[in-house]
Every structure is written in C-alpha cells, then in structure tokens.
Scaffold this motif. Structure first.
Motif, PDB file in Angstrom:
ATOM      1  N   CYS A 164       3.056  34.435 -28.378  1.00  0.00           N
ATOM      2  CA  CYS A 164       2.523  33.812 -27.175  1.00  0.00           C
ATOM      3  C   CYS A 164       1.814  32.504 -27.518  1.00  0.00           C
ATOM      4  O   CYS A 164       1.112  32.414 -28.530  1.00  0.00           O
ATOM      5  N   ARG A 165       1.992  31.524 -26.666  1.00  0.00           N
ATOM      6  CA  ARG A 165       1.183  30.307 -26.785  1.00  0.00           C
ATOM      7  C   ARG A 165       0.963  29.748 -25.387  1.00  0.00           C
ATOM      8  O   ARG A 165       1.828  29.867 -24.510  1.00  0.00           O
ATOM      9  N   THR A 166      -0.213  29.175 -25.161  1.00  0.00           N
ATOM     10  CA  THR A 166      -0.577  28.653 -23.841  1.00  0.00           C
ATOM     11  C   THR A 166      -0.692  27.134 -23.899  1.00  0.00           C
ATOM     12  O   THR A 166      -1.234  26.580 -24.858  1.00  0.00           O
ATOM     13  N   ARG A 167      -0.174  26.473 -22.878  1.00  0.00           N
ATOM     14  CA  ARG A 167      -0.308  25.023 -22.796  1.00  0.00           C
ATOM     15  C   ARG A 167      -0.521  24.609 -21.353  1.00  0.00           C
ATOM     16  O   ARG A 167      -0.224  25.367 -20.418  1.00  0.00           O
ATOM     17  N   ARG A 168      -1.037  23.422 -21.161  1.00  0.00           N
ATOM     18  CA  ARG A 168      -1.288  22.908 -19.813  1.00  0.00           C
ATOM     19  C   ARG A 168      -0.159  21.969 -19.404  1.00  0.00           C
ATOM     20  O   ARG A 168       0.295  21.135 -20.186  1.00  0.00           O
ATOM     21  N   ILE A 169       0.292  22.140 -18.172  1.00  0.00           N
ATOM     22  CA  ILE A 169       1.344  21.271 -17.639  1.00  0.00           C
ATOM     23  C   ILE A 169       0.783  20.489 -16.457  1.00  0.00           C
ATOM     24  O   ILE A 169      -0.087  20.985 -15.732  1.00  0.00           O
TER      25      ILE A 169
END
Length: 320
Positions: A164-169
C-alpha cells in the motif's frame, strides 16, 4: 402536503413531460454526435480490443491537459439550456447517488464505459480492499484527494501480501489501474473531487476477491462475470427452497462454467440430494484433467470417512 403547480400540471397532462424528454435526448445526441463524436466512435473499438494507444481521441483525454474537462464542458453546454427550459426533465444518462458518491455513465460500448464520478468531502480509511481486474484510466477534473494505491504481491492459502502507498492527487493529474493485482481507494476528499473514468472489463472477468488490509485474510470471493453471479444466486435460492427436484440440473451445472460456479452447484446438489451430488462429485474426482479433481477427491474422501454408507451410492451407479 403541498404539491407544486408544475407537478400538478404534469399529473393532469403528460405531454409536457414527453416534450421535455425529447428535448433532453436531442441535446444529449447533439453532444454525442458532435463534440464527443470522435471519442465515442473510438470507445466502440476500445470496447472490443486493442490498447489505449491505438485510439488517439480517447488517449488524449488522459494524456493532454484540458481535453477531459473540455469534453465535459461540451456536455454541460449542450444539456444545460434544455434543462433550464425543462427543469423537471430527466437527464437521459444512467446515474446513481449513494453515500456521497455520484456516478453518471456518459456512454458504454461493449466492455468499455466512459463515466463521470463525483466524490463529496470525506475522510475514511477502509479496512479491506477488493481486487477485480480490468483497466481504469482516470483524469482528475476538479478538487483534490488522498488515494491509497494497492498492489497484490502474492496469495497463499486464503491470505495475501498487499503493498500500500498513499499519495495526493489534484486537478490535472491522472491515475491508471491495470490488471487484477492493482486497485486503488479514495480515502480522503478535500471539498469535492470530480473524475472522468474510462474503464474496460476483461473478456473473461477474473474472480473478485476481497482481503483484509490488517492481516491479509481473504474475506469474500465472487464471480467477476455477471451471468455467473446470477447463476450462483439462482442455485443458492434452489438450495434454500429445498428443491430436491433441481438436484439433477445442479449435477449437470457442476460440469459447466468456471471452477467457482461449478463448485457452488456441486455443493448445493450435495445438500439437496446426497445420491445425485455424490455421484457428480465422484465423476469430477475421477477426471485427472478436471481442475477440480483434487479438491473433489479430498471432499469425497472426507465424506466417505464421515459417512461410509455413501460407498453404496457409488456401487449402485457403477457401470460395471
């Protein structure tokens, strides 16, 4: 109850409602045949075969800044005048709303669909993830959000390893998910997020699987094929109704379709009629070319150990 005068008028004369629908459908068709013509023509081909690179008008929606927003702007400009003139008309596009998520299907051709999606403000971490396969290309038209991108690294004995990895769009960016091993979740939306999505299901959709993100446990599995899901529900209903007369049919169905749907038919057959079900189980176990041969053999051995009298069924049905 107070009934608005416009609604009261419609109850006494349906002609204005029909005229409104004709006007809105004409506005939709004007967009589809005009500004969206090239995109929808390529959607037809994309729904059959090829990669996105083979379709320049579709590819541009997700590769060139402003193209996706322009397509939606053209749709709004086409529909809005008719909707202002006929405020009680129904937008002639499939749509749904649930729990802050709005989905408007702009077009569907074969296995491909073009959809406008709006997420309302929210902040919610999901405890599980579903992997479904297919392809998704998305262009962010407005807003910002945090998304969790997940990759299924491995699966063993009902458990999975998931990265899992989280990023902002933000507006102007794009996202892509291809293949069964990849999916993504919107976990936090700042204000509102608007996304244009191009999706395509696989010709033979894989089984959908849902895993716990805490420990990787398999929580749920289901056929990715709508027809098979309908068949699974029908076989389950026959079982809950106790329809023993359906056992021969279920025995036949245990020979058709995916491994999952065949196994479900076999289980229901065994529960309804031990003789028909055990005979079908034996046929599957005896065929080394059948992908269900090993699990069927293991189940047969377990049943014979628990219920030795089942051996008499095999003796009675033996061709010799």
């Amino acid at each position: 109850m107070r009934i608005d005068s416009q609604l009261r008028a419609l109850r006494s004369d349906m002609a204005p409602q029909r005229h409104a629908q004709v006007a809105l459908e004409a506005a939709r068709d004007s967009w589809a045949e005009g500004p969206a013509g090239a995109v929808l023509a390529e959607l037809e081909g994309f729904g059959e075969a090829g990669s996105l690179d083979d379709y320049p008008a579709l590819r541009a929606l997700f590769a060139e800044e402003g193209r996706a927003a322009g397509l939606i702007g053209d749709l709004v400009n086409s529909l809005l005048p008719s909707l202002q003139e006929h405020p009680l008309g129904q937008i002639p596009l499939r749509h749904q709303y649930k729990d802050g998520l709005t989905v408007l299907q702009l077009a569907q051709r074969g296995r491909a669909a073009l959809t406008l999606i709006t997420y309302e403000e929210m902040d919610q971490e999901q405890a599980s993830a579903c992997f479904t396969g297919g392809e998704r290309y998305e262009a962010v038209l407005a807003g910002a959000a945090d998304v969790r991108e997940l990759e299924l690294l491995s699966e063993t004995e009902g458990k999975a390893a998931i990265d899992c990895r989280t990023r902002r769009i933000v507006a102007g960016e794009g996202m892509r998910c291809q293949g069964f091993a990849h999916t993504r979740q919107v976990t936090r939306v700042f204000g509102r997020l608007v996304v244009l999505r191009l999706s395509r299901t696989e010709e033979r959709p894989p089984e959908t699987r849902q895993y716990s993100l805490g420990d990787g446990r398999l929580l749920h599995r289901a056929s990715g094929c709508r027809a098979e899901s309908q068949r699974e529900m029908a076989t389950a209903l026959l079982g809950r109704m106790g329809r023993k007369d359906a056992a021969p049919l279920l025995a036949d169905l245990s020979r058709e379709g995916s491994a999952h749907i065949r196994w479900q038919a076999l289980r229901e057959c065994l529960a309804l009629d031990a003789a028909s079900g055990f005979a079908a189980l034996g046929r599957i176990a005896a065929d080394p070319e059948d992908e269900l041969s090993a699990p069927a053999g293991a189940l047969r051995a377990q049943l014979l150990e628990a219920h030795p009298q089942l051996a008499k069924i095999e003796e009675a049905t033996c061709p010799a």
